[in-house]
Scaffold this motif. Structure first.
Motif, PDB file in Angstrom:
ATOM      1  N   GLU A  11       0.844  -1.200   0.000  1.00  0.00           N
ATOM      2  CA  GLU A  11       0.000   0.000   0.000  1.00  0.00           C
ATOM      3  C   GLU A  11       0.873   1.241   0.000  1.00  0.00           C
ATOM      4  O   GLU A  11       1.793   1.376   0.817  1.00  0.00           O
ATOM      5  N   ASP A  80      -3.179   3.580  -2.725  1.00  0.00           N
ATOM      6  CA  ASP A  80      -3.106   2.725  -3.923  1.00  0.00           C
ATOM      7  C   ASP A  80      -2.345   1.445  -3.612  1.00  0.00           C
ATOM      8  O   ASP A  80      -1.400   1.439  -2.807  1.00  0.00           O
ATOM      9  N   GLN A 165      -5.846 -13.217 -10.074  1.00  0.00           N
ATOM     10  CA  GLN A 165      -6.754 -12.095  -9.824  1.00  0.00           C
ATOM     11  C   GLN A 165      -6.655 -11.602  -8.384  1.00  0.00           C
ATOM     12  O   GLN A 165      -6.776 -10.413  -8.106  1.00  0.00           O
ATOM     13  N   THR A 169      -2.475  -6.361  -8.784  1.00  0.00           N
ATOM     14  CA  THR A 169      -3.342  -5.180  -8.775  1.00  0.00           C
ATOM     15  C   THR A 169      -4.137  -4.975 -10.057  1.00  0.00           C
ATOM     16  O   THR A 169      -5.085  -4.192 -10.068  1.00  0.00           O
ATOM     17  N   ARG A 172      -7.892  -4.544 -10.251  1.00  0.00           N
ATOM     18  CA  ARG A 172      -8.427  -3.347  -9.606  1.00  0.00           C
ATOM     19  C   ARG A 172      -8.431  -2.139 -10.542  1.00  0.00           C
ATOM     20  O   ARG A 172      -9.032  -1.105 -10.227  1.00  0.00           O
ATOM     21  N   LYS A 173      -7.741  -2.241 -11.651  1.00  0.00           N
ATOM     22  CA  LYS A 173      -7.594  -1.105 -12.552  1.00  0.00           C
ATOM     23  C   LYS A 173      -8.893  -0.819 -13.307  1.00  0.00           C
ATOM     24  O   LYS A 173      -9.655  -1.728 -13.629  1.00  0.00           O
ATOM     25  N   LYS A 174      -9.098   0.445 -13.618  1.00  0.00           N
ATOM     26  CA  LYS A 174     -10.240   0.874 -14.412  1.00  0.00           C
ATOM     27  C   LYS A 174      -9.775   1.172 -15.839  1.00  0.00           C
ATOM     28  O   LYS A 174      -8.588   1.447 -16.064  1.00  0.00           O
TER      29      LYS A 174
END
Length: 221
Positions: A11, A80, A165, A169, A172-174
Motif C-alpha cells: 500500500e 493505492d 486475480q 493489482t 483493480r484497474k479501471k
C-alpha cells in the motif's frame, strides 16, 4: 533480476517530491520485508528500485526523474496498491520469466471482461512495445509475468486465472488506468543480433531452422 511472480500487494503510504525533480515513495507491506536490508532491490509495479530506508511495516525508495518519466509511478496516490517482488536470490525458484525491472513504456487498460472464471484484460501499448508482443509469449504488466492471449495492432489481451486475480493489482484497474510494461528481453537480444547481420553469425534463416520466425521477434528486420 526478477521473475514476475508477485509476492505481495503493498500500500502506498506517501509519495513526496524531492529536490531536482525526483520523489520519495514509502510503501506499507509485510512479506517483502523478510530478509530485506537497506540497499536491496525491490520491484514496485515492475520498476526495480533500491531500498533507502526500512521500518517495521514499510520501506522507502527514491525515484529519479527518469523513473517518473518512463513509468506510471508518479501517478500513485496514498492508499493505492502496488505489486511487490524482491530480487531473485541465487538458487531461488524461477517461476515466471526474465524480468529486469526496466520499464519499456506505459500502456493503458482498455477494458476488462469475464471469460468464465477468468478475467481478461485488454491493454493498449505503443509501437515500441507491440513489436515484441507475440501471442502465447510473455510480457510484464506492472511487474507481473503474464501470457499474451491475443494481440492486435496497438493492443493485446492477457487472461488472469482466479489465483492471479487475487494476488496482483491489475483486476483493480479501471479503463484508462496506466500500467508499466516490460517486454521479454530475449526478443530484444534476438533483434539486435539480427540487425548486426553476418558479424553476429545469426540470420533469419538460422532462426527459422530453429523454429523461430521473424514475427516472433518483432517482424521483418
Amino acid at each position: 533480476m526478477f521473475t514476475g511472480i508477485i509476492e505481495e500487494i503493498g500500500e502506498v503510504l506517501s509519495l513526496q517530491p524531492t529536490r531536482g525533480g525526483g520523489a520519495r515513495l514509502r510503501i506499507g507491506c509485510h512479506i517483502v520485508l523478510e530478509g530485506t536490508k537497506v540497499g536491496d532491490s525491490i520491484a514496485v509495479d515492475g520498476v526495480c528500485l533500491t531500498v533507502t530506508d526500512l521500518a517495521p511495516e514499510s520501506f522507502t525508495v527514491e525515484l529519479q526523474p527518469v523513473t517518473l518519466r518512463r513509468s506510471a509511478l508518479g501517478t500513485l496516490r496514498p492508499g493505492d496498491g502496488v505489486n511487490l517482488e524482491r530480487a531473485l536470490a541465487v538458487g531461488g525458484r524461477f517461476g515466471g520469466h526474465y524480468v529486469q525491472g526496466h520499464v519499456d513504456a506505459v500502456g493503458r487498460v482498455v477494458t476488462l471482461y469475464r471469460d468464465g472464471p477468468a478475467l481478461v484484460v485488454r491493454v493498449a501499448a505503443p509501437p515500441e512495445v507491440m513489436r515484441y508482443v507475440v501471442e502465447r509469449g510473455f510480457i510484464a504488466v506492472d511487474g507481473a509475468s503474464l501470457t499474451v492471449q491475443r494481440r492486435w495492432p496497438g493492443e493485446f489481451e492477457v487472461s488472469l486465472v482466479s489465483y492471479t486475480q487475487a494476488h496482483i493489482t491489475l483486476p483493480r484497474k479501471k479503463p484508462g488506468a496506466p500500467v508499466n510494461l516490460e517486454v521479454d528481453i530475449v526478443a530484444k537480444y534476438v533483434e539486435q543480433f539480427l540487425r548486426a547481420g553476418t558479424a553476429s553469425g545469426l540470420s533469419t534463416e538460422i532462426l527459422e531452422r530453429a523454429g523461430i520466425t521473424t514475427d516472433e521477434v518483432g517482424g521483418s528486420l
